[in-house]
Design a protein around this motif. Structure first.
Motif, PDB file in Angstrom:
ATOM      1  N   VAL A  68       0.869  -1.200   0.020  1.00 10.91           N
ATOM      2  CA  VAL A  68      -0.043  -0.288   0.036  1.00 10.91           C
ATOM      3  C   VAL A  68       1.000   1.356   0.081  1.00 10.91           C
ATOM      4  O   VAL A  68       0.705   2.015  -0.737  1.00 10.91           O
ATOM      5  N   ALA A  69       1.898   1.159   0.975  1.00 11.37           N
ATOM      6  CA  ALA A  69       2.641   2.440   1.073  1.00 11.37           C
ATOM      7  C   ALA A  69       3.735   2.045   1.963  1.00 11.37           C
ATOM      8  O   ALA A  69       3.888   1.219   2.724  1.00 11.37           O
ATOM      9  N   ARG A  70       5.018   2.809   1.904  1.00  7.44           N
ATOM     10  CA  ARG A  70       6.166   2.444   2.193  1.00  7.44           C
ATOM     11  C   ARG A  70       7.011   3.828   2.456  1.00  7.44           C
ATOM     12  O   ARG A  70       7.046   4.779   1.608  1.00  7.44           O
ATOM     13  N   ILE A  71       7.670   4.050   3.652  1.00  2.90           N
ATOM     14  CA  ILE A  71       8.427   5.067   3.827  1.00  2.90           C
ATOM     15  C   ILE A  71       9.761   4.736   4.273  1.00  2.90           C
ATOM     16  O   ILE A  71       9.887   3.734   5.106  1.00  2.90           O
ATOM     17  N   ARG A  72      10.943   5.326   3.781  1.00  5.14           N
ATOM     18  CA  ARG A  72      12.242   4.706   4.302  1.00  5.14           C
ATOM     19  C   ARG A  72      12.783   5.671   5.133  1.00  5.14           C
ATOM     20  O   ARG A  72      12.097   6.727   5.540  1.00  5.14           O
ATOM     21  N   SER A  73      13.874   5.282   5.937  1.00  2.12           N
ATOM     22  CA  SER A  73      14.458   6.137   6.935  1.00  2.12           C
ATOM     23  C   SER A  73      14.911   7.653   6.499  1.00  2.12           C
ATOM     24  O   SER A  73      14.702   8.587   7.395  1.00  2.12           O
ATOM     25  N   GLY A  74      15.165   7.773   5.265  1.00  2.00           N
ATOM     26  CA  GLY A  74      15.425   9.279   4.669  1.00  2.00           C
ATOM     27  C   GLY A  74      14.000  10.100   4.507  1.00  2.00           C
ATOM     28  O   GLY A  74      14.140  11.301   4.230  1.00  2.00           O
TER      29      GLY A  74
END
Length: 124
Positions: free
Chosen positions: A48-54
């Motif tokens: 669905v959605a993904r967020i990286r550390s940056g």
């Protein structure tokens, strides 16, 4: 051990909103990315959605413009704000984290972790 605990699912009418939360706990050194997947009955689990550390994000085409993923690094928590919900958004939503954490052996290992899932039902 590392655990992911989700909250915020439920029943909502079409056009409504829900906010999902997922907190990672345990012996964690680094979280590389966190995200949400979903699985509807008879279908494969999909991103669905993904967020990286940056802070960079990516979304499934079907939710762009309606869902927003965000992250509180201090709390090891990821959120999914879901607006303009549609019946086709009905699914079990799973939290995922790519992180370096202490496993059962006591060694630190980078791997994917999954939450237990939370049901989202969009229906009138």
């Amino acid at each position: 051990q590392v655990q992911l605990v989700e909250s915020g699912g439920g029943l909502v009418q079409p056009g409504g909103s829900l906010r999902l939360s997922c907190a990672a706990s345990g012996s964690i050194l680094t979280i590389y990315a966190m995200g949400w997947y979903r699985q509807a009955p008879g279908k494969q689990r999909e991103l669905v959605a993904r967020i990286r550390s940056g802070g960079s994000t990516n979304y499934a085409d079907s939710v762009k413009g309606r869902f927003t993923i965000s992250r509180d690094n201090a709390k090891n928590t990821v959120y999914l704000q879901m607006n303009s919900l549609k019946p086709e958004d009905t699914a079990v939503y799973y939290c995922n984290a790519d992180l370096l954490g202490k496993g059962v052996s006591g060694s630190f290992l980078r791997r994917d972790y999954w939450g237990q899932g939370t049901q989202v039902t969009v229906s009138s």
